[in-house]
Design a protein around this motif. Structure first.
Motif, PDB file in Angstrom:
ATOM      1  N   TRP A 154      -0.731   2.834  16.957  1.00 40.87           N
ATOM      2  CA  TRP A 154      -0.065   3.244  15.723  1.00 40.87           C
ATOM      3  C   TRP A 154      -0.889   4.257  14.940  1.00 40.87           C
ATOM      4  O   TRP A 154      -0.334   5.136  14.278  1.00 40.87           O
ATOM      5  CB  TRP A 154       0.297   2.030  14.872  1.00 40.87           C
ATOM      6  N   GLN A 155      -2.200   4.162  15.017  1.00 40.49           N
ATOM      7  CA  GLN A 155      -3.038   5.173  14.374  1.00 40.49           C
ATOM      8  C   GLN A 155      -2.762   6.548  14.985  1.00 40.49           C
ATOM      9  O   GLN A 155      -2.687   7.548  14.272  1.00 40.49           O
ATOM     10  CB  GLN A 155      -4.511   4.827  14.520  1.00 40.49           C
ATOM     11  N   GLY A 156      -2.596   6.578  16.285  1.00 39.01           N
ATOM     12  CA  GLY A 156      -2.249   7.833  16.948  1.00 39.01           C
ATOM     13  C   GLY A 156      -0.877   8.331  16.522  1.00 39.01           C
ATOM     14  O   GLY A 156      -0.693   9.512  16.222  1.00 39.01           O
ATOM     15  N   MET A 157       0.095   7.423  16.469  1.00 38.20           N
ATOM     16  CA  MET A 157       1.465   7.791  16.096  1.00 38.20           C
ATOM     17  C   MET A 157       1.567   8.267  14.647  1.00 38.20           C
ATOM     18  O   MET A 157       2.303   9.199  14.348  1.00 38.20           O
ATOM     19  CB  MET A 157       2.407   6.590  16.278  1.00 38.20           C
ATOM     20  N   LEU A 158       0.834   7.605  13.755  1.00 38.28           N
ATOM     21  CA  LEU A 158       1.013   7.852  12.329  1.00 38.28           C
ATOM     22  C   LEU A 158      -0.037   8.773  11.713  1.00 38.28           C
ATOM     23  O   LEU A 158       0.235   9.445  10.728  1.00 38.28           O
ATOM     24  CB  LEU A 158       1.001   6.514  11.569  1.00 38.28           C
ATOM     25  N   LEU A 159      -1.224   8.767  12.307  1.00 34.55           N
ATOM     26  CA  LEU A 159      -2.327   9.520  11.710  1.00 34.55           C
ATOM     27  C   LEU A 159      -2.869  10.622  12.614  1.00 34.55           C
ATOM     28  O   LEU A 159      -3.692  11.419  12.181  1.00 34.55           O
ATOM     29  CB  LEU A 159      -3.480   8.566  11.356  1.00 34.55           C
ATOM     30  N   GLY A 160      -2.441  10.612  13.880  1.00 32.91           N
ATOM     31  CA  GLY A 160      -3.002  11.563  14.839  1.00 32.91           C
ATOM     32  C   GLY A 160      -4.457  11.243  15.154  1.00 32.91           C
ATOM     33  O   GLY A 160      -5.220  12.109  15.551  1.00 32.91           O
ATOM     34  N   GLU A 161      -4.837   9.972  14.986  1.00 32.01           N
ATOM     35  CA  GLU A 161      -6.206   9.530  15.215  1.00 32.01           C
ATOM     36  C   GLU A 161      -6.207   8.415  16.254  1.00 32.01           C
ATOM     37  O   GLU A 161      -5.175   7.937  16.668  1.00 32.01           O
ATOM     38  CB  GLU A 161      -6.819   8.990  13.921  1.00 32.01           C
ATOM     39  N   LYS A 200      -5.693  -2.897  20.083  1.00 33.47           N
ATOM     40  CA  LYS A 200      -5.136  -1.860  20.966  1.00 33.47           C
ATOM     41  C   LYS A 200      -3.859  -1.264  20.368  1.00 33.47           C
ATOM     42  O   LYS A 200      -3.684  -0.034  20.345  1.00 33.47           O
ATOM     43  CB  LYS A 200      -4.838  -2.464  22.347  1.00 33.47           C
ATOM     44  N   ILE A 201      -2.972  -2.122  19.873  1.00 32.00           N
ATOM     45  CA  ILE A 201      -1.713  -1.629  19.319  1.00 32.00           C
ATOM     46  C   ILE A 201      -1.943  -0.951  17.971  1.00 32.00           C
ATOM     47  O   ILE A 201      -1.268   0.030  17.640  1.00 32.00           O
ATOM     48  CB  ILE A 201      -0.670  -2.761  19.228  1.00 32.00           C
ATOM     49  N   HIS A 238       0.818  -1.211   0.000  1.00 28.27           N
ATOM     50  CA  HIS A 238       0.000   0.000   0.000  1.00 28.27           C
ATOM     51  C   HIS A 238       0.852   1.261   0.000  1.00 28.27           C
ATOM     52  O   HIS A 238       1.886   1.314   0.650  1.00 28.27           O
ATOM     53  CB  HIS A 238      -0.905   0.009   1.238  1.00 28.27           C
ATOM     54  N   ASP A 239       0.368   2.256  -0.703  1.00 30.25           N
ATOM     55  CA  ASP A 239       1.039   3.554  -0.697  1.00 30.25           C
ATOM     56  C   ASP A 239       0.286   4.555   0.175  1.00 30.25           C
ATOM     57  O   ASP A 239       0.576   5.746   0.149  1.00 30.25           O
ATOM     58  CB  ASP A 239       1.249   4.087  -2.115  1.00 30.25           C
ATOM     59  N   THR A 240      -0.650   4.041   0.960  1.00 29.60           N
ATOM     60  CA  THR A 240      -1.419   4.878   1.872  1.00 29.60           C
ATOM     61  C   THR A 240      -1.367   4.270   3.268  1.00 29.60           C
ATOM     62  O   THR A 240      -1.520   3.055   3.427  1.00 29.60           O
ATOM     63  CB  THR A 240      -2.895   4.966   1.424  1.00 29.60           C
ATOM     64  N   ILE A 241      -1.155   5.127   4.243  1.00 27.59           N
ATOM     65  CA  ILE A 241      -1.221   4.689   5.643  1.00 27.59           C
ATOM     66  C   ILE A 241      -2.591   5.105   6.154  1.00 27.59           C
ATOM     67  O   ILE A 241      -2.926   6.288   6.167  1.00 27.59           O
ATOM     68  CB  ILE A 241      -0.115   5.340   6.495  1.00 27.59           C
ATOM     69  N   ASN A 242      -3.385   4.122   6.535  1.00 21.57           N
ATOM     70  CA  ASN A 242      -4.702   4.395   7.113  1.00 21.57           C
ATOM     71  C   ASN A 242      -5.038   3.280   8.103  1.00 21.57           C
ATOM     72  O   ASN A 242      -4.230   2.368   8.303  1.00 21.57           O
ATOM     73  CB  ASN A 242      -5.766   4.546   6.018  1.00 21.57           C
ATOM     74  N   LYS A 243      -6.202   3.350   8.702  1.00 27.51           N
ATOM     75  CA  LYS A 243      -6.584   2.360   9.710  1.00 27.51           C
ATOM     76  C   LYS A 243      -6.521   0.940   9.153  1.00 27.51           C
ATOM     77  O   LYS A 243      -5.980   0.037   9.788  1.00 27.51           O
ATOM     78  CB  LYS A 243      -7.973   2.652  10.261  1.00 27.51           C
ATOM     79  N   ALA A 244      -7.044   0.740   7.952  1.00 26.69           N
ATOM     80  CA  ALA A 244      -7.072  -0.599   7.365  1.00 26.69           C
ATOM     81  C   ALA A 244      -5.668  -1.152   7.133  1.00 26.69           C
ATOM     82  O   ALA A 244      -5.408  -2.332   7.411  1.00 26.69           O
ATOM     83  CB  ALA A 244      -7.865  -0.580   6.058  1.00 26.69           C
ATOM     84  N   THR A 245      -4.749  -0.322   6.658  1.00 23.41           N
ATOM     85  CA  THR A 245      -3.399  -0.819   6.398  1.00 23.41           C
ATOM     86  C   THR A 245      -2.626  -1.031   7.702  1.00 23.41           C
ATOM     87  O   THR A 245      -1.805  -1.949   7.787  1.00 23.41           O
ATOM     88  CB  THR A 245      -2.624   0.110   5.436  1.00 23.41           C
ATOM     89  N   ILE A 246      -2.907  -0.226   8.693  1.00 23.34           N
ATOM     90  CA  ILE A 246      -2.279  -0.440  10.009  1.00 23.34           C
ATOM     91  C   ILE A 246      -2.815  -1.735  10.618  1.00 23.34           C
ATOM     92  O   ILE A 246      -2.056  -2.527  11.182  1.00 23.34           O
ATOM     93  CB  ILE A 246      -2.500   0.769  10.942  1.00 23.34           C
ATOM     94  N   ASP A 247      -4.125  -1.976  10.497  1.00 25.47           N
ATOM     95  CA  ASP A 247      -4.703  -3.234  10.985  1.00 25.47           C
ATOM     96  C   ASP A 247      -4.059  -4.430  10.280  1.00 25.47           C
ATOM     97  O   ASP A 247      -3.744  -5.438  10.915  1.00 25.47           O
ATOM     98  CB  ASP A 247      -6.218  -3.263  10.756  1.00 25.47           C
ATOM     99  N   MET A 287      -0.667  -5.045  11.718  1.00 21.21           N
ATOM    100  CA  MET A 287      -0.738  -5.692  13.029  1.00 21.21           C
ATOM    101  C   MET A 287      -1.016  -7.185  12.899  1.00 21.21           C
ATOM    102  O   MET A 287      -0.440  -8.002  13.629  1.00 21.21           O
ATOM    103  CB  MET A 287      -1.811  -5.033  13.906  1.00 21.21           C
ATOM    104  N   GLU A 288      -1.887  -7.563  11.977  1.00 18.54           N
ATOM    105  CA  GLU A 288      -2.189  -8.990  11.754  1.00 18.54           C
ATOM    106  C   GLU A 288      -0.931  -9.751  11.357  1.00 18.54           C
ATOM    107  O   GLU A 288      -0.615 -10.793  11.929  1.00 18.54           O
ATOM    108  CB  GLU A 288      -3.263  -9.151  10.677  1.00 18.54           C
TER     109      GLU A 288
END
Length: 125
Positions: A54-61, A49-50, A3-12, A15-16
């Motif tokens: 990472w969403q907070g670290m990378l997206l501010g969300e 949880k993790i 992926h060339d986008t960092i978002n919740k789905a790609t962070i999830d 983590m998997e």
């Protein structure tokens, strides 16, 4: 697919992939399974949880409210070299999920986190 986008789905997704490797790593798996358990349900909670962290670290969300340093301080002592193993697994997971540019962004943050944790956990040893 990388992926060339960092978002919740790609962070999830990250983590998997990452925690599947952690769970089966001889040394790291033992530490994580002792803390989290071997239950898929409890692992799903940990991954969510993790991912939130990472969403907070990378997206501010996200609404992560844990204390990661405290959680690591409460673990039984483990060899410092395992941080290198953790980073290797994280990097191989990043390779599977993200393009080089996004991998570099996330890996830099992971390395910074690992360095901070090591400074605190192994100070004076």
């Amino acid at each position: 697919m990388r992926h060339d986008t960092i978002n919740k789905a790609t962070i999830d997704e990250l983590m998997e992939i990452f925690y599947e490797q952690i769970r089966h790593h001889k040394e790291l798996g033992a530490i994580f399974n002792a803390k989290i358990s071997t239950s898929d349900e409890k692992w799903a909670i940990h991954k969510a949880k993790i991912s939130n962290f990472w969403q907070g670290m990378l997206l501010g969300e996200g609404d992560y409210s844990g204390q990661p340093m405290k959680a690591h301080l409460e673990l039984p002592s483990f060899p410092q070299k395992l941080f290198d193993e953790w980073l290797k697994l994280f990097e191989t997971s990043l390779d599977r999920v993200f393009t080089e540019e996004n991998k570099a962004i996330i890996l830099q943050k992971a390395q910074m986190i690992a360095q901070n944790f090591q400074r605190v956990l192994y100070a004076g040893r």
